[in-house]
Design a protein around this motif. Structure first.
Motif, mmCIF file in Angstrom:
data_model
loop_
_atom_site.group_PDB
_atom_site.id
_atom_site.type_symbol
_atom_site.label_atom_id
_atom_site.label_comp_id
_atom_site.label_asym_id
_atom_site.label_seq_id
_atom_site.Cartn_x
_atom_site.Cartn_y
_atom_site.Cartn_z
ATOM 1 N N GLY A 88 43.875 57.966 23.116
ATOM 2 C CA GLY A 88 45.087 57.394 23.699
ATOM 3 C C GLY A 88 45.886 56.458 22.819
ATOM 4 O O GLY A 88 46.868 55.880 23.274
ATOM 5 N N LYS A 91 49.539 57.563 18.733
ATOM 6 C CA LYS A 91 50.221 58.788 19.158
ATOM 7 C C LYS A 91 51.380 59.110 18.224
ATOM 8 O O LYS A 91 52.091 58.217 17.769
ATOM 9 C CB LYS A 91 50.715 58.642 20.597
ATOM 10 C CG LYS A 91 49.588 58.569 21.618
ATOM 11 C CD LYS A 91 50.122 58.552 23.036
ATOM 12 C CE LYS A 91 48.971 58.551 24.045
ATOM 13 N NZ LYS A 91 49.456 58.589 25.438
ATOM 14 N N LYS A 212 44.129 51.805 31.131
ATOM 15 C CA LYS A 212 45.078 52.570 31.936
ATOM 16 C C LYS A 212 45.268 51.992 33.333
ATOM 17 O O LYS A 212 45.998 52.563 34.141
ATOM 18 C CB LYS A 212 44.594 54.024 32.059
ATOM 19 C CG LYS A 212 44.557 54.786 30.744
ATOM 20 C CD LYS A 212 43.941 56.161 30.950
ATOM 21 C CE LYS A 212 43.830 56.924 29.629
ATOM 22 N NZ LYS A 212 43.151 58.237 29.804
ATOM 23 N N SER A 213 44.582 50.881 33.635
ATOM 24 C CA SER A 213 44.567 50.371 35.003
ATOM 25 C C SER A 213 44.917 48.892 35.074
ATOM 26 O O SER A 213 44.795 48.159 34.087
ATOM 27 C CB SER A 213 43.177 50.591 35.622
ATOM 28 O OG SER A 213 42.787 51.946 35.534
ATOM 29 N N GLU A 256 46.886 52.538 38.716
ATOM 30 C CA GLU A 256 47.130 53.046 37.362
ATOM 31 C C GLU A 256 48.360 52.385 36.764
ATOM 32 O O GLU A 256 49.378 52.187 37.442
ATOM 33 C CB GLU A 256 47.310 54.561 37.386
ATOM 34 C CG GLU A 256 46.017 55.313 37.645
ATOM 35 C CD GLU A 256 46.149 56.784 37.338
ATOM 36 O OE1 GLU A 256 47.230 57.215 36.883
ATOM 37 O OE2 GLU A 256 45.168 57.511 37.563
ATOM 38 N N LYS A 257 48.251 52.063 35.497
ATOM 39 C CA LYS A 257 49.323 51.367 34.779
ATOM 40 C C LYS A 257 50.630 52.147 34.803
ATOM 41 O O LYS A 257 51.715 51.578 34.942
ATOM 42 C CB LYS A 257 48.871 51.135 33.333
ATOM 43 C CG LYS A 257 49.733 50.223 32.520
ATOM 44 C CD LYS A 257 49.097 50.018 31.151
ATOM 45 C CE LYS A 257 49.955 49.137 30.266
ATOM 46 N NZ LYS A 257 49.328 48.946 28.936
ATOM 47 N N ASN A 258 50.541 53.470 34.688
ATOM 48 C CA ASN A 258 51.747 54.299 34.596
ATOM 49 C C ASN A 258 52.571 54.299 35.883
ATOM 50 O O ASN A 258 53.774 54.535 35.858
ATOM 51 C CB ASN A 258 51.375 55.741 34.231
ATOM 52 C CG ASN A 258 50.913 55.870 32.791
ATOM 53 O OD1 ASN A 258 51.170 54.997 31.976
ATOM 54 N ND2 ASN A 258 50.218 56.942 32.483
ATOM 55 N N SER A 259 51.902 54.057 37.020
ATOM 56 C CA SER A 259 52.624 54.066 38.293
ATOM 57 C C SER A 259 52.821 52.661 38.859
ATOM 58 O O SER A 259 53.174 52.499 40.018
ATOM 59 C CB SER A 259 51.867 54.931 39.312
ATOM 60 O OG SER A 259 50.556 54.431 39.514
ATOM 61 N N TRP A 261 54.980 49.934 38.612
ATOM 62 C CA TRP A 261 56.203 49.407 39.226
ATOM 63 C C TRP A 261 56.598 50.201 40.468
ATOM 64 O O TRP A 261 57.110 49.635 41.442
ATOM 65 C CB TRP A 261 57.343 49.388 38.210
ATOM 66 C CG TRP A 261 57.143 48.323 37.175
ATOM 67 C CD1 TRP A 261 56.878 48.497 35.851
ATOM 68 C CD2 TRP A 261 57.165 46.904 37.403
ATOM 69 N NE1 TRP A 261 56.723 47.279 35.236
ATOM 70 C CE2 TRP A 261 56.900 46.281 36.161
ATOM 71 C CE3 TRP A 261 57.366 46.100 38.521
ATOM 72 C CZ2 TRP A 261 56.848 44.900 36.004
ATOM 73 C CZ3 TRP A 261 57.314 44.720 38.379
ATOM 74 C CH2 TRP A 261 57.058 44.136 37.134
ATOM 75 N N GLU A 262 56.351 51.493 40.452
ATOM 76 C CA GLU A 262 56.639 52.313 41.631
ATOM 77 C C GLU A 262 55.798 51.854 42.823
ATOM 78 O O GLU A 262 56.293 51.721 43.942
ATOM 79 C CB GLU A 262 56.348 53.784 41.311
ATOM 80 C CG GLU A 262 56.613 54.727 42.461
ATOM 81 C CD GLU A 262 56.216 56.160 42.133
ATOM 82 O OE1 GLU A 262 56.179 56.972 43.071
ATOM 83 O OE2 GLU A 262 55.930 56.458 40.953
#
Length: 285
Positions: A88, A91, A212-213, A256-259, A261-262
């Motif tokens: 990860g 990249k 990731k969290s 999860e970090k990617n989601s 703000w949603e």
């Protein structure tokens, strides 16, 4: 006691990121300036600092048991070597670029051109898919200057931010593959060394999951708990604790970090208050 031999890049960002993940795994490495080899003081691990392009052969020959290496290098020089874990970080993409002022419509524009690259096998395989024939010039380092000095019509190299292409008046026109750092394993690894690798990989997975969290805490009226739980499934289920104020609870969970703000927007919309976000160091599932 047997030690797991791990190869990492001698210098550069991949070197730094590799040492960081080992440190985050709780492994202390006794590094000295310009050392080619170092020992871990609290894990049966020996680190060898090698040229990135040489690592696939060291793995193949069993000189090292595992390596942290760019996936792009394995695709070019070691596609027979097993990847145990994608890590990860570091990249990038392997891309073809041409001068900014050159018209470019499709891959067929590269027919009968000269392409300078450090990735000849990757380029040849990509061109072959489109029945494009080009003259490949193999260059190690400073590939971007090739069009400016008349050596090539195009280049193929790794791209991360694209700033190097911009500085050399080049534009990215084809992405051949995307890449990240991976944990690669020698085909000659012994059963004893595999057991050590399993322990190391267990730690790495705990670190990667944590990266990731996010751990969040929030307060909410009890009447809104069911609505909030629908948004926050958590690792198994959220933790709900009563507050001193009657009719209110504190809810703890991981998202999860990617989601992030949603999810935060949804929580606020259903009545969550006093949200706290805490980084996670390790996650052992």
């Amino acid at each position: 006691m047997s030690k797991l031999k791990i190869a990492i890049q001698k210098s550069g960002r991949l070197n730094q990121d590799s040492l960081k993940i080992l440190k985050d795994c709780g492994i202390s490495i006794d590094n000295g300036k310009d050392q080619l080899k170092a020992q871990a003081s609290n894990f049966p691990l020996e680190v060898l600092y090698l040229r990135n392009g040489d690592i696939p052969q060291y793995l193949r020959d069993g000189v090292v048991d595992v390596a942290i290496i760019g996936e792009n290098v394995l695709i070019e020089k070691g596609n027979d070597i097993r990847i145990a874990e994608k890590l990860g970080f570091s990249k990038c993409r392997v891309s073809i670029a041409v001068p900014k002022n050159e018209a470019y419509t499709s891959i067929t524009d590269l027919n009968n051109t000269r392409i300078a690259t450090s990735y000849p096998n990757t380029v040849q395989q990509y061109l072959k898919k489109f029945n494009v024939a080009a003259d490949i010039h193999v260059i190690n380092g400073s590939v971007e200057i090739a069009p400016n000095i008349g050596l090539a019509n195009a280049i193929c190299d790794i791209v991360s931010s694209g700033s190097t292409l911009f500085k050399n008046n080049l534009k990215e026109v084809e992405v051949l593959l995307t890449s990240e750092a991976v944990l690669a394993v020698s085909p000659q690894i012994s059963k004893e060394k595999q057991q050590l690798l399993d322990k190391l990989q267990f730690r790495i997975q705990a670190v990667l999951k944590a990266r990731k969290s996010k751990y969040i805490l929030l307060n909410a009226p009890n009447s809104k708990i069911n609505d909030i739980i629908k948004i926050l499934p958590g690792m198994r289920s959220p933790t709900v604790l009563p507050l001193a104020e009657e009719g209110w609870s504190s809810i703890h969970t991981v998202i999860e970090k990617n989601s992030f703000w949603e999810v935060i927007d949804k929580l606020k919309a259903v009545g969550a208050e006093g949200l706290l976000v805490i980084p996670i160091e390790k996650m052992v599932l």
